[in-house]
Design a protein around this motif. Structure first.
Motif, mmCIF file in Angstrom:
data_model
loop_
_atom_site.group_PDB
_atom_site.id
_atom_site.type_symbol
_atom_site.label_atom_id
_atom_site.label_comp_id
_atom_site.label_asym_id
_atom_site.label_seq_id
_atom_site.Cartn_x
_atom_site.Cartn_y
_atom_site.Cartn_z
ATOM 1 N N SER A 293 0.832 -1.205 0.000
ATOM 2 C CA SER A 293 0.000 0.000 0.000
ATOM 3 C C SER A 293 0.867 1.256 0.000
ATOM 4 O O SER A 293 2.052 1.208 0.344
ATOM 5 C CB SER A 293 -0.914 0.016 1.227
ATOM 6 N N ILE A 294 0.253 2.354 -0.364
ATOM 7 C CA ILE A 294 0.920 3.651 -0.305
ATOM 8 C C ILE A 294 0.743 4.203 1.107
ATOM 9 O O ILE A 294 -0.368 4.205 1.642
ATOM 10 C CB ILE A 294 0.309 4.629 -1.320
ATOM 11 N N ALA B 121 -1.416 0.899 9.794
ATOM 12 C CA ALA B 121 -0.697 2.048 9.247
ATOM 13 C C ALA B 121 -1.078 2.321 7.799
ATOM 14 O O ALA B 121 -0.916 3.441 7.305
ATOM 15 C CB ALA B 121 0.810 1.814 9.342
ATOM 16 N N PHE B 122 -1.593 1.291 7.114
ATOM 17 C CA PHE B 122 -1.925 1.452 5.698
ATOM 18 C C PHE B 122 -3.412 1.269 5.398
ATOM 19 O O PHE B 122 -3.874 1.718 4.350
ATOM 20 C CB PHE B 122 -1.130 0.442 4.864
ATOM 21 N N GLY B 123 -4.143 0.608 6.265
ATOM 22 C CA GLY B 123 -5.507 0.210 5.946
ATOM 23 C C GLY B 123 -6.526 1.327 6.031
ATOM 24 O O GLY B 123 -7.536 1.222 6.722
ATOM 25 N N PRO C 177 4.056 -7.874 1.903
ATOM 26 C CA PRO C 177 2.765 -7.247 1.581
ATOM 27 C C PRO C 177 1.974 -6.932 2.842
ATOM 28 O O PRO C 177 1.936 -7.728 3.774
ATOM 29 C CB PRO C 177 2.061 -8.293 0.721
ATOM 30 N N ASP C 178 1.349 -5.775 2.845
ATOM 31 C CA ASP C 178 0.520 -5.377 3.989
ATOM 32 C C ASP C 178 -0.958 -5.610 3.715
ATOM 33 O O ASP C 178 -1.812 -5.311 4.548
ATOM 34 C CB ASP C 178 0.746 -3.905 4.329
ATOM 35 N N GLY C 179 -1.270 -6.137 2.533
ATOM 36 C CA GLY C 179 -2.663 -6.391 2.180
ATOM 37 C C GLY C 179 -2.747 -7.358 1.020
ATOM 38 O O GLY C 179 -1.743 -7.874 0.523
ATOM 39 N N ALA C 180 -3.981 -7.627 0.580
ATOM 40 C CA ALA C 180 -4.252 -8.550 -0.540
ATOM 41 C C ALA C 180 -3.768 -9.954 -0.199
ATOM 42 O O ALA C 180 -3.653 -10.309 0.982
ATOM 43 C CB ALA C 180 -3.637 -8.032 -1.841
#
Length: 396
Positions: A183-184, A217-219, A319-322
């Motif tokens: 994520s950004i 932090a990204f979600g 990865p922080d997601g998906a």
């Protein structure tokens, strides 16, 4: 027959080409000791939970199968609005939400509404291939900007500023991203949007994996930044409704009539049955099940990525997601005597042939060093991931 040039500009979707080859081989080895393990397609192994299935059947039995408004069922738009409030603490009015025939339709509508012939749209390289093709189909041009592991494989405000020209219309981002699952950072996204706004441009962001974020932090949704941000979302990933073809678009209020007019002509409406079914996605029982599944996806990530690292398939950014792992296959491919220029392409077919494991080569996702990378999908079961690791160990 003369083919339109816009169609000729659309490259093959290579992940599907690999999938066809994997499916053909899978039929040959189906009864063997090593049937095919599919770690190539970004589709959850979970299906729609019971309440959603029951809602679909009720809709069919009740005859609720006719056209809806082009913008979607008012009740569904309200439910989506409520989800933003409950999950992200955001006030996203239902009147700004347009229900679409999947995120693909949402992207198509956004591009057709906002991109003129010759407009350029900045995107990170690597990124999901279909996104750039939606730009191309609207007669625009995707400008792919190489992004690095240090940048989380995302654009930065500095790179957007440097790449901006008089032809630039805006940016098309994805957070979390396919293929990297990264994520950004919210502060960087704010800076990007500020650069875009100062130049009168557009910020479009694909948030279809936002529900599958594992890091606070990204979600966060980009809609928290400004009501001029245009967000694309979907019921496919977090809500496990891939084949139901249902998504949505959040746009500035003034853009709703434009998108509605296009949707009326191009799609009439999204599937009525899918919309009635999706109402049940937001019931507490369904949300609890989705959160349990999100925990399962996170557990798969936490187990699988260290295994890849140990095997010599490094994942430069966790990865922080998906549900993807973007792994450098260079060293492992060399051990298999794969030395082609497009290493990941040949490596993917070698894995398919020798280990009966299907993965996605980097070719789909851009040209900036993507020949070194393959994408593993952790949307498959833990049992499949464990077996895949054993087969990779046997190869290496």
């Amino acid at each position: 027959m003369r083919i339109a040039t816009r169609a000729e500009r659309i490259e093959p979707f290579y992940v599907m080409e690999v999938a066809k080859a994997a499916s053909a081989l899978a039929r040959e080895v189906a009864d063997s000791e090593r049937p095919m393990i599919f770690l190539n397609i970004g589709e959850p192994d979970f299906t729609a939970p019971p309440l959603v299935q029951e809602a679909a059947m009720r809709a069919v039995r009740a005859g609720a199968t006719q056209y809806t408004q082009a913008t979607g069922l008012p009740r569904l738009r309200e439910r989506i609005s409520g989800w933003y409030a409950e999950r992200f603490g955001l006030d996203v009015p239902a009147r700004r939400i347009v229900v679409t025939a999947g995120a693909s339709a949402a992207l198509q509508l956004a591009c057709l509404a906002l991109i003129e012939a010759g407009d350029e749209v900045l995107m990170p390289d690597p990124s999901y291939p279909c996104n750039r093709h939606f730009v191309s189909a609207a007669e625009g041009r995707a400008v792919m900007i190489p992004s690095t592991a240090e940048e989380r494989f995302q654009l930065s405000a500095a790179k957007v500023e440097d790449a901006w020209t008089e032809r630039t219309r805006g940016v098309l981002l994805a957070s979390p991203s396919n293929p990297t699952g990264t994520s950004i950072a919210p502060d960087e996204l704010r800076r990007i949007h500020s650069v875009v706004q100062q130049r009168g441009g557009l910020t479009l962001i694909d948030e279809i994996y936002l529900g599958l974020s594992y890091d606070d932090a990204f979600g966060q949704s980009a809609l928290a930044i400004d009501d001029q941000v245009i967000s694309i979302n979907s019921f496919s990933k977090y809500f496990n409704m891939t084949g139901w073809r249902l998504g949505w678009l959040v746009v500035p209020e003034a853009l709703v009539p434009v998108v509605e007019r296009l949707a009326q002509n191009l799609f009439i409406c999204a599937s009525a049955v899918s919309q009635y079914a999706a109402l049940a996605c937001f019931e507490p029982e369904s949300i609890a099940e989705y959160e349990r599944r999100r925990g399962e996806f996170r557990a798969r990530r936490d187990w699988f990525i260290p295994q890849l690292q140990a095997l010599g398939l490094p994942v430069p950014v966790v990865p922080d997601g998906a549900f993807y792992a973007w792994a450098d296959c260079t060293a492992f491919a060399r051990r298999l005597d794969v030395t082609a220029a497009d290493t990941s392409w040949d490596f993917a077919f070698e894995l398919m042939r020798r280990a009966h494991i299907a993965v996605t080569p980097g070719r789909d996702f851009g040209t900036a060093d993507t020949a070194r990378f393959v994408r593993f999908s952790t949307a498959s079961s833990m049992a499949h991931l464990e077996e895949a690791v054993q087969r990779l160990k046997a190869l290496g």
